[in-house]
Design an enzyme around this catalytic site. Structure first.
Site, short mmCIF file in Angstrom:
data_model
loop_
_atom_site.label_atom_id
_atom_site.label_comp_id
_atom_site.label_asym_id
_atom_site.label_seq_id
_atom_site.Cartn_x
_atom_site.Cartn_y
_atom_site.Cartn_z
N GLU A 280 -23.05 33.34 34.30
CA GLU A 280 -22.13 34.48 34.24
C GLU A 280 -21.65 34.90 32.89
O GLU A 280 -20.37 35.02 32.66
CB GLU A 280 -20.81 34.11 35.26
N GLU B 182 -27.91 31.69 44.83
CA GLU B 182 -26.67 31.79 45.58
C GLU B 182 -26.53 32.46 46.74
O GLU B 182 -25.48 33.16 46.89
CB GLU B 182 -25.32 31.88 44.60
#
Ligand code: XIL
Length: 417
Positions: free
Chosen positions: A191, A314
Site C-alpha cells: 500500500e 486478498e
C-alpha cells in the site's frame, strides 16, 4: 446447471438410501415436481477440492490458491477446509511488522524488542510446511504496521539518518525473510500508492516511511520503496530460493486512477535498477465490480514488462455496493444498511456470478497465485471494516459449507438461482 443441481440431489438421495441399509426401501420422491427447489445448493459432501478444480481450469499443476489465516485456523474447524481446498496460506496478521518486532516497552527513543517474536507466524509456517501448503509472505513494509524503532535516528544529519533507516530496514528484512526462506512470494511493500487518482506524486504521504525519507532534502519520500526492494533482493540472494517473488502489493488496482499510481511506483523501482517481480492486487471488491477493470489491471502490469507477474492477494467480494464515501466515513450511511444474519439470495447470487467471472479473468499466464482474504464467512475483516456490519464475502459460508460463489467457480455448468 439445473442438470447439475438435480444430479447433486440424486447423489444425495442415493447416499441417503445407501446409509439406510442397502437401498431396498422404496424411494419416495419429495412432493412437488420431484426435484429440489431451484435455490437448493448441491450437497457439501459433493464439493470438489477448490485447488484441484483451479489447477485443472488454469492448466497449472499445484496452482497456488490461498487463504489468509490466523494461527487458530490451523487447530479449529478451518483446518480441514485448508487441507482440502487450499494450496497456499498467507498470515492475515501474524507476519506484520508490529506483530513480529514491536518496540521494547518503555524505551525513548524507541528501541526494538530484544528479538523478533516469531511464535504466531511459526504456527502458520509450520502448518503449511507440514501439509505441503505453500507460504505467501505478507508483509515486510507497511505504513499501518510500522514500529517506531524503525524511524529512530539523527534527524539533523541526512546521511546519518538515511544510514540508520537502511540499517533498520536491513535488520528487519533479513530477520524475517531469513526465518521463512520457503516463502514463494513476499509483499515487500504494501500500500505505498496514494489514493489520489493519477497523482503526480504516486506515493501516499501519510506513511511514516514516506515522511522519514522526506528528511533527506535530496531524495523524494518514496525512495523507501526502492531501498526495501534492494534489501529484499540482496537477502533473497543469501537464501536458496531463487524463485521467490518480490512484489509490490496494493488495493484498488481495479480503479484506473489508483492503478496508474501503483504502476508509476513499479516503474520507479525498475528505473532504479532494483529487482521487482510483480504486483499483488488485493482485490477487495464488492458486488457490482467491473471485471473488465480487473483484467485491465493485469494487462497494465504485463505491458510494463513480460517478466512481471500478477498475484491476486486478498480477494473478497463484499455483499454491499457501498459508495466511496463509506470508506472515508465508516458510518451507515453512507455505508449501506446491515442485511443482518441472512442477506438476500439475490445478493449472494450476484456475488456468485461475479466470482465466476473473476476466476475466468484470473485464467491468464501472468496470474500466478490467487488468495482469498479468509477461508469462510465466519471470519472476515469485513464484519468490522469499513463499518461493523454482517458481511459474507468468501466462498464458504458461516458453517464452512460451499456457497453458490464456490459452485460457480468450480463448476461452469451450475447456474445460480
Ligand atoms: C487486515 C486484517 O484482515 C485485519 O484483521 C487487521 O485488523 C487489519 O488488517 N489490506 C491488507 C491487509 O494488506 O493486511 C489487511 O488485513 C486488509 C487490507
Amino acid at each position: 446447471m439445473m442438470r447439475k443441481v438435480l444430479f447433486g440431489a440424486a447423489m444425495a438421495a442415493v447416499m441417503f438410501l445407501a446409509g439406510c441399509g442397502g437401498g431396498d426401501e422404496p424411494f419416495t420422491p419429495p412432493p412437488g415436481n420431484g426435484g429440489p427447489p431451484p435455490s437448493q445448493l448441491p450437497s457439501p459432501s459433493t464439493a470438489p477440492a477448490l485447488k484441484a478444480s483451479l489447477a485443472a481450469k488454469f492448466g497449472v499443476v499445484n496452482f497456488p490458491i490461498g487463504a489468509a489465516i490466523e494461527p487458530a485456523s490451523t487447530l479449529n474447524a478451518d483446518a480441514p477446509l485448508l487441507l482440502k481446498h487450499f494450496s497456499s496460506i498467507t498470515a492475515e496478521n501474524a507476519m506484520k511488522p508490529l506483530n513480529i518486532w514491536p518496540n521494547m516497552p518503555n524505551t525513548a527513543p524507541a528501541q526494538p524488542a530484544a528479538s523478533p517474536n516469531f511464535v504466531e507466524a511459526d504456527v502458520i509456517a509450520n502448518f503449511a510446511a507440514a501439509n505441503g501448503i505453500r507460504l505467501r509472505g505478507h508483509t515486510l513494509v507497511w505504513h499501518q504496521s510500522a514500529p517506531s524503532w524503525l524511524f529512530v535516528g539523527d534527524l539533523n544529519n541526512s546521511a546519518n539518518y538515511h544510514a540508520a533507516l537502511l540499517q533498520h530496514l536491513r535488520t528487519y528484512i533479513t530477520a524475517v525473510m531469513g526465518r521463512y526462506p520457503e516463502v514463494y512470494a513476499w509483499d515487500v511493500v504494501n500500500e505505498a500508492a496514494t489514493d489520489t487518482p493519477n497523482a503526480a506524486n504516486p506515493y501516499r504521504t501519510d506513511s511514516l516511511w514516506y515522511q522519514a525519507y522526506q528528511q533527506f532534502a535530496a531524495r523524494p519520500g518514496g525512495e523507501y520503496v526502492i531501498d526495501a526492494f534492494r534489501i529484499a533482493s540482496e537477502v533473497r540472494g543469501t537464501l536458496s530460493n531463487p524463485g521467490m517473488k518480490l512484489m509490490l502489493n496494493d488495493y484498488n488496482t481495479e480503479l484506473p486512477g489508483k492503478r496508474a499510481n501503483v504502476l508509476k511506483i513499479v516503474q520507479d523501482v525498475i528505473n532504479a535498477g532494483v529487482p521487482i517481480d510483480g504486483v499483488g492486487h488485493q482485490f477487495h471488491l464488492q458486488v457490482g465490480a467491473d471485471v473488465a477493470q480487473v483484467t485491465a489491471a493485469f494487462t497494465a502490469v504485463e505491458a510494463i514488462s513480460t517478466t512481471l507477474v500478477n498475484h491476486v492477494t486478498e480477494l473478497d467480494v463484499s455483499i454491499y455496493a457501498d459508495p466511496g464515501t463509506c470508506y472515508a466515513q465508516g458510518t451507515i450511511p453512507p455505508c449501506l444498511p446491515d442485511y443482518g444474519a441472512s442477506p438476500p439470495q439475490s445478493v449472494l447470487s450476484q456475488q456468485a456470478t461475479l466470482y465466476r467471472a473473476l476466476f475466468n479473468a484470473f485464467n491468464r499466464p501472468s496470474v500466478q497465485s490467487v488468495s482469498l482474504w479468509g477461508i469462510a464467512d465466519n471470519h472476515t475483516w469485513l464484519n468490522t471494516y469499513p463499518v461493523a456490519r454482517t458481511n459474507r464475502p468468501l466462498l464458504f459460508d458461516t458453517a464452512r459449507d460451499p456457497k453458490w460463489a464456490f459452485w460457480t467457480v468450480v463448476d461452469p455448468s451450475i447456474t445460480v438461482p
